[in-house]
Design an enzyme around this catalytic site. Structure first.
Site, PDB file in Angstrom:
ATOM      1  CG  ASP A  62      -1.971   1.009   1.324  1.00 36.69           C
ATOM      2  OD1 ASP A  62      -1.353   2.385   0.289  1.00 36.69           O
ATOM      3  OD2 ASP A  62      -2.511   1.341   2.367  1.00 36.69           O
ATOM      4  CG  ASN A  88      -0.104   3.760 -12.629  1.00 37.23           C
ATOM      5  OD1 ASN A  88      -0.852   4.159 -13.537  1.00 37.23           O
ATOM      6  ND2 ASN A  88      -0.662   2.054 -12.046  1.00 37.23           N
ATOM      7  CE1 TYR A 154      -8.165  10.690  -9.928  1.00 38.11           C
ATOM      8  CE2 TYR A 154      -9.001  11.597 -11.499  1.00 38.11           C
ATOM      9  CZ  TYR A 154      -7.796  10.578 -11.203  1.00 38.11           C
ATOM     10  OH  TYR A 154      -7.099  10.194 -12.060  1.00 38.11           O
ATOM     11  CE  LYS A 158      -4.171  10.961  -9.734  1.00 43.01           C
ATOM     12  NZ  LYS A 158      -3.114   9.575  -9.632  1.00 43.01           N
ATOM     13  CB  THR A 189      -8.419   1.537 -16.898  1.00 42.93           C
ATOM     14  OG1 THR A 189      -9.031   2.797 -16.270  1.00 42.93           O
ATOM     15  CG2 THR A 189      -7.337   2.242 -17.903  1.00 42.93           C
TER      16      THR A 189
END
Length: 270
Positions: A62, A88, A154, A158, A189
């Site tokens: 993790d 990633n 999110y 980022k 994905t």
């Protein structure tokens, strides 16, 4: 491109999607690759998809746990001179209008994307420097640069990752360590399963892209390979959009998904 034979690479979040595609691309040019993630079954399946054998291995880790990511880096470094790390791993549990965001989901997303990437760079850069230098490639998102309404933490996390790329590149160049980032657009994905197939959200994505198609993990993997290898030896501190040109326009319209979830009043004041 030149061969990566005789070098080792670590890919976090390597069990699926962009991580798996990046691992496959590095393997194709001869690197010995270690993938890591939180789910052992998924990692084991990924190793089989990558052909098994001695050139690919996995470690359960993790990235928000400092001891675990340090151990994953150490494992990769034991398998050969560590020259490339692909940071990633990431994701989000934070969605919805700002006025009703769940604070714990916000914190968990910031911890995964921002802190987890920092820990990967912290320990990865030390191993790369000890091996004589190398490259860290960080996977960011178009949500870092173009607002994605109702995406909660999110895009914010980022954006923090993008700044971290520049900061780390500035600090680590003297150790022979390069740090660059990639901002993918919509890529086929598990994260966007269904959205990338059909419907109004996909239609809006296409309207926002000069090269109007859904990306594939291989599209990102090719950019990863370039930034990870010696061909980009004088490039650092860059964050490159690999998104069909989506960054030139606006973020996507997810209202058809979020209006049924939160209501028009919460989203638009109606």
């Amino acid at each position: 491109m030149s061969s990566l034979k005789g070098t080792s690479a670590l890919v976090t979040g390597g069990g699926s999607g962009i991580g798996l595609g990046s691992a496959a691309r590095l393997l194709a040019d001869g690197a010995t690759v270690t993938i890591c993630g939180r789910g052992e079954d998924r990692l084991r399946d990924a190793v089989e998809k990558l052909g098994g054998g001695g050139d690919v291995d996995y470690v359960v880790a993790d990235i928000t746990d400092e001891e675990q990511i340090a151990a994953a880096v150490a494992h990769a470094a034991e398998r050969g001179p560590l020259r490339a790390i692909v940071a990633n791993a990431g994701g989000s549990t934070s969605i919805g209008p700002i006025g009703s965001l769940d604070v714990e989901a916000w914190r968990a997303t910031m911890e995964l994307n921002a802190t987890g990437t920092m820990l990967t760079i912290k320990h990865g850069s030390q191993a790369l420097a000890a091996a004589g230098g190398g490259s860290i490639v960080v996977i960011s998102s178009i949500a870092a640069s173009n607002t994605h309404r109702w995406f909660g933490a999110y895009g914010v996390s980022k954006a923090a990752v993008d700044h971290l790329v520049k900061l780390a590149a500035d600090e680590l160049g003297c150790f022979g360590v390069r740090v660059n980032g990639i901002r993918p657009g919509i890529v086929r994905t598990e994260l966007v399963a269904g959205i990338a197939d059909t419907g109004p959200i996909l239609d809006d994505y296409m309207a926002c892209m000069p090269l109007a198609r859904v990306g594939e993990p291989e599209d990102i993997a090719e950019a990863v390979r370039f930034l990870a290898g010696p061909e980009s030896s004088w490039i650092t501190g860059q964050v490159i959009n690999v998104d069909g040109g989506h960054h030139l326009r606006r973020g996507p319209d997810y209202s058809s998904m979020f209006v049924p979830m939160f209501g028009e009043e919460a989203l638009f004041g109606k």
